[in-house]
Design an enzyme around this catalytic site. Structure first.
Site, PDB file in Angstrom:
ATOM      1  N   ASP A  11       0.860  -1.183   0.000  1.00  0.00           N
ATOM      2  CA  ASP A  11       0.000   0.000   0.000  1.00  0.00           C
ATOM      3  C   ASP A  11       0.898   1.234   0.000  1.00  0.00           C
ATOM      4  O   ASP A  11       1.863   1.312   0.770  1.00  0.00           O
ATOM      5  CB  ASP A  11      -0.902   0.017   1.236  1.00  0.00           C
ATOM      6  CG  ASP A  11      -1.940  -1.091   1.208  1.00  0.00           C
ATOM      7  OD1 ASP A  11      -2.287  -1.557   0.106  1.00  0.00           O
ATOM      8  OD2 ASP A  11      -2.408  -1.497   2.291  1.00  0.00           O
ATOM      9  N   ASP A 130     -13.243  -4.409  -2.051  1.00  0.00           N
ATOM     10  CA  ASP A 130     -13.083  -4.222  -0.609  1.00  0.00           C
ATOM     11  C   ASP A 130     -14.419  -4.534   0.054  1.00  0.00           C
ATOM     12  O   ASP A 130     -15.385  -3.785  -0.103  1.00  0.00           O
ATOM     13  CB  ASP A 130     -12.656  -2.790  -0.293  1.00  0.00           C
ATOM     14  CG  ASP A 130     -11.281  -2.462  -0.851  1.00  0.00           C
ATOM     15  OD1 ASP A 130     -10.474  -3.402  -0.993  1.00  0.00           O
ATOM     16  OD2 ASP A 130     -11.014  -1.286  -1.150  1.00  0.00           O
TER      17      ASP A 130
END
EC number: 4.3.2.10
Length: 258
Positions: A11, A130
């Protein structure tokens, strides 16, 4: 049988690799290029990079670090972050990425999946999901703009319906991020991944919850996913990739050794 894939996830915020828990409370891990090089040498099958602030801030992933990574690693890598047009996707691939991944842009414009697949080929197009399990409602909610907690919002999509829709639009792969498990290191959501696997005819990558080598074995054996993505256990060196692969091979999992 195709070999299962071990995929470190990086990330990214401001060219730095970060990691949080359940998509919050991020801490800086290190330099993006150095970590990419490290994982490539450690035996990762591929890498995934998420510029998690790009979509919430109406930006696109930086091509500068994409190009740098392409110079220093010799394994495939996928890039995500605010890619909302065919031109942007082409640019990321031109700078060296092997795949592009879309998440929030796909939710806002599902036909983008088909457009990218038609022009770039399905092998280049990954859709990230997600999913947050809402215990009160008893459903998995699909989240948009999940990289920024102040902008994150639930959509009206049911998880299974979205998985089916993605495939109809021509996605080549799905990365399913189970947000409740993210950073918790208590295992993948085997029950939900197994359910999705039955309705998913394209490669499915599990994300969220890896904490031990056994967790990787479980997700391959019980959910039959094509790849397992993880971050914390690799960043913190709780698990080394070469040792993980040797363990999985001994357990009968088809996997590549570098």
């Amino acid at each position: 049988m195709l070999a299962k894939r071990i995929i470190p996830c990086l990330d990214v915020i401001n060219n730095q690799v970060i990691k949080g828990i359940q998509f919050q409370n991020h801490q800086i891990i290190g330099d993006i290029v150095s970590l990419a090089q490290y994982y490539s040498q450690e035996g990762a099958d591929e890498l995934v990079f998420y510029d998690i602030m790009a979509s919430p801030n109406n930006q696109t992933v930086s091509k500068k670090w994409v190009a740098k990574i392409a110079e220093v690693i010799n394994i495939p890598f996928c890039v995500a972050g605010g890619i909302s047009t065919l031109y942007q996707a082409k640019e990321i691939l031109k700078f060296g990425a092997d795949k592009i991944s879309i998440n929030s842009p796909a939710l806002l414009n599902p036909s983008l999946i088909q457009k990218l697949a038609d022009h770039l080929g399905t092998q280049c197009v990954v859709v990230g999901i997600d999913a947050w399990y809402n215990a009160q409602l008893g459903t998995y909610q699909i989240k948009c703009f999940s990289g920024n907690s102040s902008r994150m919002q639930s959509t009206t999509w049911e998880l299974l319906d979205w998985v089916i829709q993605i495939q109809q639009y021509g996605a080549g792969e799905i990365v399913l991020n189970m947000m409740n498990q993210d950073g918790m290191q208590n295992g993948y959501d085997l029950k939900q991944l197994s359910k999705i696997r039955k309705h998913c005819t394209i490669p499915l990558i599990a994300s969220g919850g890896a904490g031990t080598a056994q967790h990787f074995l479980d997700v391959f054996q019980y959910a039959d996913v094509d790849g397992a993505l993880a971050a914390s256990v690799f960043h913190k060196k709780i698990i080394k990739i070469n040792e993980l692969k040797n363990f999985l091979i001994k357990q009968g999992v088809e996997i590549r050794l570098c």
